[in-house]
Motif scaffolding. Structure first.
Motif, PDB file in Angstrom:
ATOM      1  N   TYR A   1      11.706 -10.262  14.670  1.00  0.00           N
ATOM      2  CA  TYR A   1      10.856  -9.135  15.044  1.00  0.00           C
ATOM      3  C   TYR A   1       9.551  -9.336  14.282  1.00  0.00           C
ATOM      4  N   LEU A   2       8.444  -9.115  14.958  1.00  0.00           N
ATOM      5  CA  LEU A   2       7.143  -9.142  14.313  1.00  0.00           C
ATOM      6  C   LEU A   2       6.520  -7.767  14.458  1.00  0.00           C
ATOM      7  N   ILE A   3       6.189  -7.167  13.338  1.00  0.00           N
ATOM      8  CA  ILE A   3       5.505  -5.882  13.328  1.00  0.00           C
ATOM      9  C   ILE A   3       4.065  -6.153  12.906  1.00  0.00           C
ATOM     10  N   THR A   4       3.124  -5.725  13.727  1.00  0.00           N
ATOM     11  CA  THR A   4       1.728  -5.762  13.321  1.00  0.00           C
ATOM     12  C   THR A   4       1.265  -4.318  13.162  1.00  0.00           C
ATOM     13  N   TYR A   5       0.395  -4.114  12.212  1.00  0.00           N
ATOM     14  CA  TYR A   5      -0.074  -2.771  11.904  1.00  0.00           C
ATOM     15  C   TYR A   5      -1.389  -2.888  11.144  1.00  0.00           C
ATOM     16  N   SER A   6      -2.031  -1.762  10.941  1.00  0.00           N
ATOM     17  CA  SER A   6      -3.243  -1.780  10.133  1.00  0.00           C
ATOM     18  C   SER A   6      -3.141  -0.720   9.042  1.00  0.00           C
TER      19      SER A   6
END
Length: 95
Positions: A56-61
């Motif tokens: 799983y790849l979570i991208t966020y800022s």
């Protein structure tokens, strides 16, 4: 919660369960608790999730800076898999 990594892991694990069991209010409430921690404690915004066969790849800022975290599928899906294997142990308590 002391670690952003732990909060992301816990949130994603219960999110998988909540999405698979949309009438499970306990799972939804727990997911919302971790979302609140991510948003209010760690200032996480713009979360996206992608999944392949392995990760799983979570991208966020955070404050405009894009970040990411990866988690093995088998680690995140373990709770959901246990519920599917033994549904009698995991009663669903809708409101």
């Amino acid at each position: 919660m002391k670690s952003l990594q732990d909060a992301l892991y816990n949130w994603l694990t219960i999110k998988v369960v909540a999405e698979a069991r949309p009438d499970d209010t306990a799972a939804i409430d727990t997911m919302e608790l971790f979302e609140d921690i991510l948003i209010n404690e760690f200032k996480v915004r713009d979360i996206t999730i992608t999944k392949d066969e392995v990760m799983y790849l979570i991208t966020y800022s955070i404050e405009g800076e894009e970040k990411s975290a990866k988690f093995p599928v088998e680690l995140i899906d373990i709770m959901h898999n246990q519920i599917q294997k033994n549904p009698e142990r995991y009663k669903n308590y809708p409101e």
